[in-house]
Design an enzyme around this catalytic site. Sequence first.
Site, short mmCIF file in Angstrom:
data_model
loop_
_atom_site.label_atom_id
_atom_site.label_comp_id
_atom_site.label_asym_id
_atom_site.label_seq_id
_atom_site.Cartn_x
_atom_site.Cartn_y
_atom_site.Cartn_z
N GLU A 267 -0.27 -1.18 5.55
CA GLU A 267 0.74 -0.72 6.47
C GLU A 267 0.64 0.72 7.11
O GLU A 267 1.20 1.13 8.10
CB GLU A 267 2.01 -1.13 5.97
CG GLU A 267 3.38 -0.87 6.94
CD GLU A 267 4.00 0.35 6.84
OE1 GLU A 267 4.84 0.99 7.71
OE2 GLU A 267 3.72 1.24 6.09
N ASP B 296 0.90 -1.06 0.00
CA ASP B 296 0.02 0.03 -0.16
C ASP B 296 0.82 1.23 -0.13
O ASP B 296 1.99 1.28 0.41
CB ASP B 296 -1.01 0.03 1.18
CG ASP B 296 -0.39 0.00 2.54
OD1 ASP B 296 0.77 -0.71 2.72
OD2 ASP B 296 -0.68 0.75 3.41
#
Length: 356
Positions: free
Chosen positions: A130, A76
């Site tokens: 994350e 991400d």
Amino acid sequence: MSSPNQPLDLTLDGGALTAQLVDFPSVSGDEQALADAVEAALRDLPHLTVDRHGNNVVARTNLGRAERVLLAGHLDTVPIADNLPSHVEGDLLYGCGTSDMKSGVAVQLRLAATLPEPNRDLTFVFYDCEEIEASRNGLGHLAAEHPDWLVADFAVLMEPSGAVVEGGCQGTLRVQVRLTGVRAHAARSWLGDNAIHHAAEVLGRLAAYRPRRVDIDGLEYREGLNAVRIDGGVAGNVIPDECVVTVNFRYAPDRDEAAAEAHVREVFAGFDVTVTDSAPAALPGLGQPAAQAFLAATGGTARAKFGWTDVARFSALGVPAVNYGPGDPNLAHKREEHCSLSAIAEVETRLRDWLA
């Protein structure tokens, strides 16, 4: 920009593969298209066993080697800031996620594709979420639900580190310091008690605070205690009866979460303090044989990691871990985020030499 249906090409060099990854938008919570592409590319490699949980993909060699090394990276990014698609200027690749951390993911994928018989068994972990709250972190979900997938003797988190080994990580604690007063009409302020004014003492304690510097395994960690948000006010003609100061404590890995919380409560003794977020620090563990071998293979130097990373999760699992990736941590999350193409090649070469 790459189509979500376009396969990843693992024959590309690291820089070109990074560009392809960057052109898959994957803001936290929207990683499925990229996770699908990563899974498909890895399943085409016969020397790997591939598993998936949600948008988390894990691939492993099973050669019976004496040691297993885990390489991890998150898929991400932070929200896009008019910085897609990617583009190249000289040695620099620009775009959202180039530094944090699709360049590291590209190195993982290149090694997965081109090292069918490494000298250590390898586990490659690609995970989601994350960059947002810890409760959604994909690596945390894997640790809770498939801990056997994360068993290893040593782990390398491909977070941006400027191609330098960064040991351990800081812990992070976020609290709200709540001030109360009495609401009143601003024209008759003497009938009230302004909660925002009470924040002055909180801010004064922060301004006077002197953070520690701590040496661990020869690395200097610097702490920081800072206000990061103030909320208060009702209307332009109302004396506010509540004000909340949000404070972030970044602490050295010689403190655990309980000690960090106790320290912050001591600093704000007499105030109403509520913990809203907490993630532990991780000791560098550079004295471990696997870490020493990795250091020797990557230049022999290390520095402290400023910031929290998922090495803390590996530390909690009993797996020594370091941060090592081609991105520049100072460029993470910036509109002008970019990564050096030569750094991507350098990190891939060093890891390949170590693992081959």
